[in-house]
Each structure stands twice: as structure tokens, then as C-alpha cells.
Design an enzyme around this catalytic site. Sequence first.
Site, PDB file in Angstrom:
ATOM      1  N   ASP A   1      -9.013  -3.672  -0.629  1.00  0.00           N
ATOM      2  CA  ASP A   1      -9.825  -2.915  -1.669  1.00  0.00           C
ATOM      3  C   ASP A   1      -8.634  -1.532  -1.651  1.00  0.00           C
ATOM      4  O   ASP A   1     -10.119  -1.358  -2.856  1.00  0.00           O
ATOM      5  CB  ASP A   1     -10.316  -2.672   0.249  1.00  0.00           C
ATOM      6  CG  ASP A   1      -9.379  -1.443   1.264  1.00  0.00           C
ATOM      7  OD1 ASP A   1      -8.830  -2.490   1.566  1.00  0.00           O
ATOM      8  OD2 ASP A   1      -9.560  -0.424   1.243  1.00  0.00           O
TER       9      ASP A   1
ATOM     10  N   TYR B   1       1.122  -1.155   0.046  1.00  0.00           N
ATOM     11  CA  TYR B   1      -0.434   0.067   0.204  1.00  0.00           C
ATOM     12  C   TYR B   1       1.150   1.462  -0.371  1.00  0.00           C
ATOM     13  O   TYR B   1       0.936   2.190  -0.681  1.00  0.00           O
ATOM     14  CB  TYR B   1      -0.364  -0.407   1.448  1.00  0.00           C
ATOM     15  CG  TYR B   1      -1.792   1.293   1.291  1.00  0.00           C
ATOM     16  CD1 TYR B   1      -3.168   1.278   0.702  1.00  0.00           C
ATOM     17  CD2 TYR B   1      -1.126   2.285   2.342  1.00  0.00           C
ATOM     18  CE1 TYR B   1      -3.625   2.499   0.744  1.00  0.00           C
ATOM     19  CE2 TYR B   1      -2.109   3.422   2.853  1.00  0.00           C
ATOM     20  CZ  TYR B   1      -3.204   3.782   1.311  1.00  0.00           C
ATOM     21  OH  TYR B   1      -3.855   4.883   1.876  1.00  0.00           O
TER      22      TYR B   1
ATOM     23  N   LYS C   1     -10.735  -9.593   6.002  1.00  0.00           N
ATOM     24  CA  LYS C   1     -11.318  -7.994   6.246  1.00  0.00           C
ATOM     25  C   LYS C   1     -12.399  -7.443   4.781  1.00  0.00           C
ATOM     26  O   LYS C   1     -12.295  -7.677   3.571  1.00  0.00           O
ATOM     27  CB  LYS C   1     -11.002  -7.226   6.460  1.00  0.00           C
ATOM     28  CG  LYS C   1     -10.881  -5.272   6.831  1.00  0.00           C
ATOM     29  CD  LYS C   1     -10.799  -5.135   7.511  1.00  0.00           C
ATOM     30  CE  LYS C   1     -11.448  -3.404   7.857  1.00  0.00           C
ATOM     31  NZ  LYS C   1      -9.968  -2.970   7.861  1.00  0.00           N
TER      32      LYS C   1
END
Lengths: 525, 251
Positions: free
Chosen positions: A300, A265, A372
Site C-alpha cells: 500500500d 519497506y 490485506k
Amino acid sequence: MTGKLDLDPVLVARARELARRAGRPVVELARGHTTVSVERAVLRLAGVVGADPDGIPWVNRLVEAVVADVGLGHGVALPVFDALVREQSADVTLLAQKAAAGSVRFQVPAGRAATAARRAARKAVAAGIRRIDRRRVERDRLVKRYGDPPRRPWIYLIVATGDIYEDIPQAQAAARAGADVIAVIRSTGQSLLDYVPEGATREGFAGTYATQENFRLMRAALDVSSKELGRYVRLTNYASGLCMPEMATLAGLERLDMMLNDSMYGILFRDINPVRTFVDQRFSRQVHARAGIIINTGEDNYLTTADAVDEAHTVTVSQLLNEYFAHEAGLADWQLGLGHAFEINPEVPESLRLELAHALLARELFPDAPLKWMPPTKHMTGDVFRGNLLDGFFNLVGALTGQGILLVGMMTEAVVTPWLSDRDIALQNVRYVLGAAGGLAEDFVPASGGFIQQRANRVLGEAVDLLERIGDQSLLTAIAEGTFGIMKRPADRGKGLDGVARHEAGYYNPATEILEQSRPEEVRR
Amino acid sequence: MTGGSVVRPYGDTTGDGMVQVSFTLPVPHDKRAEGAAVQLANKMGVDPALLVHAKPIGDGFTFFVVYGRVNHLVDLSAVRVVERDFPLLSAKEVNAVVKRRLRRKLSVVGACIGTDAHTVGIDAILNVKGIAGEKGLEYYRELSVTNLGAQVSVPELVEAARVARADAVLVSQVVTQRDAHLHNTREMSAAFREAMPAARRPLLIVGGPRFDESQAGELGVDRIFGRGTTPGEVASYLVHALITGRKAAVA
């Protein structure tokens, strides 16, 4: 279990093998380098606390002083503890203060001095790791006393006022309203700070600074809530950005229960140097493994930048890489909150079936991980009525596919930071869906050879193709060439590169040594 | 035009004036709380107010939904709006225009200049992460973004702009002690003026929470963006100022 998607076990094994092949050179790279933040984390474990009058932590000042004298490549443990032995002192923080004033000279010890420094460093760091171990035992005891949430998924809710003293009552109210996990969003830009702020903080930009004191205050408040509610309420923060190893360490010391911790990320979305990130990642994951912290990965995010249908396979690839890096660092499956999200444009025909296929694919690929599940954000338009319906469908997919951690979607996403009433309505939505359809996973078996099975198998196939392409180059090259998202991130660019050093001969890091000697399962017994 | 320019809200019949509002009051739910909600609705001009939903939330809060007839009128002829002087485009549209009309990547160089270490603003606009759900300029395929980060000197910025053949330079200034943001901006625009002929000079844009958006001319820059600006607005402005607006002016 043969599974609901009829996935080809040979292809699944192939995907894992390719992920391992792509990840291994990165692990080798991480083993041969250190960073200023890794070294600061070591000093925190060794007991350096507090900050100078300008708010710069003593760990930063001490690492700077050591680097100025002998560079970073030997690690700071030997030079610092050598100086401590010479000063005949046991107080590392005091040494940091003296070093900042310029009254201590550092050297890389040799011979007997090196042995003495090594022993002293290991002893001090071991004491810090024992504190983390005690916090883990304490968590186990509290979970046993108060109990886990009565069902899965666990309900995960965010607070973010910027003021820790405002966050606390909001978090407690959220817990009372049904939240099992509270996440305190960090202030915008904290990920790019190369130091961890100190003390309780009362102002932040769109979030609250992550500090050790803020961690402590919130954990203590949620312990009160856990007792009141008769279930252990978990606390989450972020091990990301330039201070990732220190964040993981502070989380372990203050008994946080989950940390956001994604392998790529920072590189892709924050333009942090790839080498810095991978080195920091590995250390932070070793700490999380030891501390019994569940990590949440950030897949995500890919879907908020790229198309959620076309790029669905990049999520699978990233999950496989995150799994490899996590296992390598000693994390167990129950600690892998691999991420994915409900981000398909609702105007796309059969969007719900596509979501079900993707969510079920993650479930079946990682059967023992507490996945998640992230709510829609990209297609939340400000039409709060439609948004509430979309969140209802998101909750339904979460229930049908047995997700582990459900981040509660807000119909006011992209409008305002959630109001008290927004949160209440969103939780009501979750409670209704889980209450009405929580057990529907049992009945939900996609038709053999039908749309959902076909779609899931296709995404897995595309993921394997992408992993093959990465394997032909290397993960660092793939990142440099923009394989993930559309960002090109070369290994010699990005923020934080100047805080990376290759290990010199005789590099010593007592924390890594201890963390690699005993794996968490052994610690438990 | 029928019946002039005065309108009122529409529920299910013309002129019924019906609206629906929801709000929370910091009082526990009881009869008095409901009365308080009706009183608030009345003061908002909703009369009669029909309290259709009241629910306790948290400790000492109650959430209400009220339907009712609002007695205010709207005079359309008196509506004044400040129009943006450029159209707001989606990322897709920005990319399409750049690709079709510029036929190369549009080069953007960004930095925080002076001693300002607050990269929050420039990162919100440039980083893929973006802000408020909008992706930053790095996300735009047809933009080539160089983010120099914080504490960049003006000569470094000019040189970087030259190397990157910048079409636009974005500067963020958060710190405003002793008007540092104004001094820095003037220094920056003067340096570009000195270093490059007008035709070659990139578009100069500054942003920060304390700028007055009307001061662009005075500070020697092409545009100022204030608090709450999103990457999409900046990208749309770039396309307008460098491509669509410019062509139109020539034609």
C-alpha cells in the site's frame, strides 16, 4: 478454477519464475550474513532478558561486548556459551551484566570447547523456540474455543494513543464494536532505534512503543475480550525497522497473531541499508513461520508515493517478491497477508472499476493468501462526508473481491488520530456494506473481455515487464537505481550498515539451524 | 458591499444562522444524556438546538448530531489572520519551479547536530515516509536530499554541505536541556559564516518543537520552523527563498 479475469496461466507462471530469479540472489546474500539484531534475537531466545539502568537491553550490551572482543562474523552463540561454560554458570543475563562491566573476555572456541559451546547454545535457544511453539498451540486452542470471526474479511482496526494503559480500553471497545484484529501503531521513529525499549510505556509520538511488556499486556487484555465476545480477537504489531528479528521473536513469545513485515519497506521508506534489511527479513520470517503468525506486507505504501494507476504493476511485482521470500522462509500461503490499497484518485474516470480490476488481480494471483486491503489515505482531504463515502466504496470493493483482512478506513484520515466516534462511524460503514453486500462476490463476474479484465491483464503484463528488467540486473541493483518508488538505495548506504557482518568460517546460529530443520507444518503435527 | 461586514451561518435561507455539530459525551445513552447534549449545544450558542441523532457507542459514551440556530455573529472586519509570507506549493509545483527556474536539482543537507539523537523531526521532514500524510523531501524528484542522521558534528555538517553543494541546510534539534538547541544552532551558523563567503553560504534552517520562530536573526539562521511543520511547508519555503523570492528581489 479458471478465474474471473481470464489470466493467462503461462504468464502467471512466468511472473512467479521471474520473482524467484530476482529474489534468489538476495536469499543467498542473506544466508551469508548476520546482523546485530539477528544475534540479539538469538540471545533473547536463549533467555537474556531485561535492560541496564539506562534502559539499554542486556542483549545489546552483550552483543556489543562480544563484537568488541571477536567481531560479529562468528555469531554470538559460540563466544557467549563458551564464556558461560568457562564461568560455570547457566544464567545468560548475569553473563551479559558481567560482560557489560568488562569482567568477561570472549573468544571463538575451537575443538572440544566449540562442541560444548555449540551444544549449550543449541539447548538454550531450543528452549526459547519451544516457548514460541507453546504459544502457537495455545493460540490454536483459543481459536478453537472462541472461534474465528464469522465472516471474511476480518475487520482490522488501529489504536495509537502512546499510552499502553489508554490503548487497552480503546482496543477492548473496538473489539466489542466489531474489530477482529487490533493493531497497535508504533511510536514515530521506533523503526530507527537499534534497540527494543523495555517495560510498559506511557508516552510515545503518534503511537505506542512496541515492547515485550506492552505486547504481553495487550494480548492478555484481548484474551479477556475474546472470552467475553466468543471470538478470538487477534493482535498485530510491526516487525520492521532496525530491530525486526527481535520484534518477530518477541511477537512469537507473547502470542501476537499478525506482524507487519515487508521485504523492502525499510529500505525504500526508512533508508535502512538493503543488506541489513534482507538479512533481518529472512530471520524474522522464519520466526513468523514457526510462530504461526500472519505477516502483512506493505505494498500500500508504494501507492501513497506513486500514482496508483501508473504504478499499479509495482504492487504486483512487490507481492510476487514478498510471496517468494515468504515461501523461502517457510511461511505457508495462509500466513501471507499481501498488501494492496484503494488509492486511485477519485477524480479519475472509472476509478472504481480500476480499483476492482487491481483488487481482483491480487485475489486471483494469490487465491490462498488472506490479502490485506488498505483504505484510502492519499485522497482523504479533510472533507469527512466525502471521506465516509469513499470508505464505503473501499469496503464494497473489499467485499466484491473477497479480501481477507480489511483495514478500517477513517473519514478523519489526515485530520486527527481517530476519535471514539470516528471509529464507531467507520465500523458502522463496514458493517453496513458487509451486511448488505457481503455475498455479492458470488454475483460479481466481470464481463469477458471487458474493461476490468483488460485492465487486470495489462497490469499483470506490466509487472512481468518490470520483473524481466529486474532479472537482467539484480534486485539490489534495481533498488540502488530507484526502480521501486523513486528512491535510490545503494547496497553500501543507509542506516544500520555497521551492524551487518559477513559470516566467518564456523559461523553458528542455533536459531536458524532449528528453524530451518523443521517447517511449521511438521511442528503442528 | 451590502449590509456591512457582519455575517452569520447559512443553512438554507440568508440569516438563518443554522449550523450542524456532532460530538460525544462520556455518558450512557438515556433521556438525561440527550438533555445534556442539548444543554451543551445551548451553551455553544445553538438555540433552539434540534437533537437529530443520539447513538450509544462503546461503554458509557453517546454520540450526538445537533442542528440548530447559532446566535453568534461574525464581524468580517475584525478577522485577523497571520499570513504565511510564502505561497504553499504542492510537490508537483515545487518540482516544476525547480526544474524550470533552477535547471538543476536543489541540494538539501539535513542533520541532527550535537548530542541530539532524536531524528524524529529531521526524518519526518526528509524521509519519504514523511508525516501526517505528507511525503518527505526525498519524495520530491527535483530535490537532492542528503540526510546525515543524528549526532553529526558541526564541522562534519559544514563539510557535507560543501561536498553536496548544498543550497540549504536543515538542522533539527529536539533536546533542549540547558538550552542546548540554542547553543548548537549559534555554533552551526557561526561555523558556516566562517567557512563560506555570504554569497556561497547555503540557506540555514533549523526546526524543533521548542524554538521561537521569531528568533531566526538572533540565532544567525534564515528560518526557524516550529512544532507541526510539514515537509510541504519546508519545500515551499525553499523554493520561495532560493528561487522565486530571490528573483523577484533582483528584478
